[in-house]
Write a protein that holds these residues in place. Sequence first.
Motif, PDB file in Angstrom:
ATOM      1  N   ALA A  89       0.826   3.489   6.532  1.00  0.00           N
ATOM      2  CA  ALA A  89       0.560   2.197   5.891  1.00  0.00           C
ATOM      3  C   ALA A  89       1.416   1.145   6.581  1.00  0.00           C
ATOM      4  CB  ALA A  89       0.856   2.272   4.394  1.00  0.00           C
ATOM      5  N   ALA A 129      -3.911   3.652   4.877  1.00  0.00           N
ATOM      6  CA  ALA A 129      -4.168   2.702   3.787  1.00  0.00           C
ATOM      7  C   ALA A 129      -3.690   1.319   4.181  1.00  0.00           C
ATOM      8  CB  ALA A 129      -3.473   3.158   2.500  1.00  0.00           C
ATOM      9  N   CYS A 181      -4.800  -3.983  -0.595  1.00  0.00           N
ATOM     10  CA  CYS A 181      -3.726  -3.080  -0.189  1.00  0.00           C
ATOM     11  C   CYS A 181      -3.354  -2.126  -1.324  1.00  0.00           C
ATOM     12  CB  CYS A 181      -2.508  -3.886   0.249  1.00  0.00           C
ATOM     13  SG  CYS A 181      -2.739  -4.779   1.803  1.00  0.00           S
ATOM     14  N   LEU A 227     -10.018   8.486   3.006  1.00  0.00           N
ATOM     15  CA  LEU A 227      -9.157   7.743   3.920  1.00  0.00           C
ATOM     16  C   LEU A 227      -8.284   8.657   4.771  1.00  0.00           C
ATOM     17  CD1 LEU A 227      -8.043   4.593   1.841  1.00  0.00           C
ATOM     18  CD2 LEU A 227     -10.003   4.870   3.386  1.00  0.00           C
ATOM     19  N   TRP A 242      -5.922   4.790  -3.867  1.00  0.00           N
ATOM     20  CA  TRP A 242      -7.019   5.692  -3.511  1.00  0.00           C
ATOM     21  C   TRP A 242      -6.519   6.830  -2.619  1.00  0.00           C
ATOM     22  CZ3 TRP A 242     -12.091   5.961  -5.017  1.00  0.00           C
ATOM     23  CH2 TRP A 242     -12.968   6.696  -4.220  1.00  0.00           C
ATOM     24  N   ALA A 243      -5.718   6.473  -1.596  1.00  0.00           N
ATOM     25  CA  ALA A 243      -5.186   7.489  -0.688  1.00  0.00           C
ATOM     26  C   ALA A 243      -4.228   8.422  -1.428  1.00  0.00           C
ATOM     27  CB  ALA A 243      -4.483   6.824   0.491  1.00  0.00           C
ATOM     28  N   ALA A 294       0.837  -1.204   0.000  1.00  0.00           N
ATOM     29  CA  ALA A 294       0.000   0.000   0.000  1.00  0.00           C
ATOM     30  C   ALA A 294       0.866   1.246   0.000  1.00  0.00           C
ATOM     31  CB  ALA A 294      -0.930  -0.007   1.208  1.00  0.00           C
ATOM     32  N   THR A 354      -6.265   0.504  -1.887  1.00  0.00           N
ATOM     33  CA  THR A 354      -6.354   1.559  -0.859  1.00  0.00           C
ATOM     34  C   THR A 354      -5.166   2.499  -0.961  1.00  0.00           C
ATOM     35  OG1 THR A 354      -5.301   0.124   0.801  1.00  0.00           O
ATOM     36  CG2 THR A 354      -7.712   0.150   0.744  1.00  0.00           C
ATOM     37  N   GLY A 355      -3.980   1.969  -1.297  1.00  0.00           N
ATOM     38  CA  GLY A 355      -2.827   2.842  -1.479  1.00  0.00           C
ATOM     39  C   GLY A 355      -3.029   3.815  -2.622  1.00  0.00           C
ATOM     40  N   ALA A 372       1.435   3.870  -3.251  1.00  0.00           N
ATOM     41  CA  ALA A 372       1.112   5.282  -3.046  1.00  0.00           C
ATOM     42  C   ALA A 372       2.326   6.150  -3.342  1.00  0.00           C
ATOM     43  CB  ALA A 372       0.631   5.497  -1.614  1.00  0.00           C
ATOM     44  N   ALA A 432     -12.879   1.863  -4.510  1.00  0.00           N
ATOM     45  CA  ALA A 432     -11.423   1.738  -4.601  1.00  0.00           C
ATOM     46  C   ALA A 432     -11.018   0.820  -5.748  1.00  0.00           C
ATOM     47  CB  ALA A 432     -10.866   1.224  -3.274  1.00  0.00           C
TER      48      ALA A 432
END
Length: 407
Positions: free
Chosen positions: A171, A371, A389, A360, A395-396, A20, A392-393, A24, A81
């Motif tokens: 994370a 994340a 993972c 998030l 998305w953040a 994640a 969400t990474g 990101a 996501a």
Amino acid sequence: MPSFSSPAAPLVAIVGGGPAGLLAAQHLAEAGLRVQVFEQKATVGRKFLVAGHGGFNLTNGEDLGAFAARYGAAAPFFGQALAHFSPARLRQWAADLGIGTFVGTSGRVFPDAQHTPADLLRAWLRRLGDLGVEIKTRHRWLGFAGERGLRLQNEVTGEEFAVVPAATLLALGGASWPQTGSDGHWTQALAAIGVPSQPFAPTNCGAEVAWSAFFKEKVGRAPLKNIALSCGGHTVRGEIMLTDYGLEGTPVYALTPQLRAALAAGTPAWLSLNLKPDLGAADVQRRLTRRRPADSLASFLGSAFSLKAPVPTLLRELPAPADLGAALTALPIPVAGLRPLAEAISSAGGVPFAEVDEKLMLRRRPGTFVAGEMLDWEAPTGGYLLQGCFSTGAWAAQAINNQVNGL
């Protein structure tokens, strides 16, 4: 896409060097931001590599609607996501790193046979280096400093210092496989600013059954293939392994949420084992009529149902129904507990979704995002954990880029 972020660009700090955090970091650096990743271990991606030991499921070929449903109560968020960073995008990301993938017969997505998890990680780290991402290993996060800052310690020199980034992404993982760095100690730092965490619990782990000493000695480890396992109204097909402590295998792992709920309620936790899920009830009964008085259980099960050792021993060990047909298709297995959290493939618990907004970001600390497995979600094995993972990474990262650039 920039090849190197400008030293004058706003700084984003990422704490945790798992999938994640690293994805990101890549997305933020590609957007032109300066990124520093702080990892307490000597290398990044340790759990990422461990996840590949039993077959490296990067993601799954399932359609997005069914995919999102794998995340249970968190499915509404993951629907968004996954639409943002989908399994198809994950496969394209790997391809851009020179790692081809294929969809196996189970729907799971794997790297091509010539590529190991380490190959992917090395290619990924080269890309991050080309983008100017700074990865600082052996750096432990100690907590927050002021409204934006982070306190950190260089564990090689012992120096403690603070950074004040434009935004922070946490994370740090859940609490399974603590030897890889995901030890869950971060809950204390979040509690200090009023952010509660759901207690960690094992998921995707083995189930404990109190086998007799005779059973352990006679059976040891033995597989049961092409079975169906049920609990709490859920049924999963596949293969399980009988072990000295109980059961393990994909169907067991997939049912740990139901087992955990039954155990927490103080009610008996039972698994129902169907040894012949492809046979209808009428076919089972028809085969049962073939048994002659002189047939032993072992010889009859072998000839009529192609069930060999250790099935006869298992039927004698458990409180099997008197009716053999019921015993073969709905054998009750009493579960005494789940394996310890440190042995689990993943963990439930962590930061509740109520504590973060739709981007998030922590509601109690603007500019700090969360994340990966730090969030309170769980999913079965088969590519869903890593995809969760990664998604969400990504998305953040999008939310951080928008906030830092005032979008």
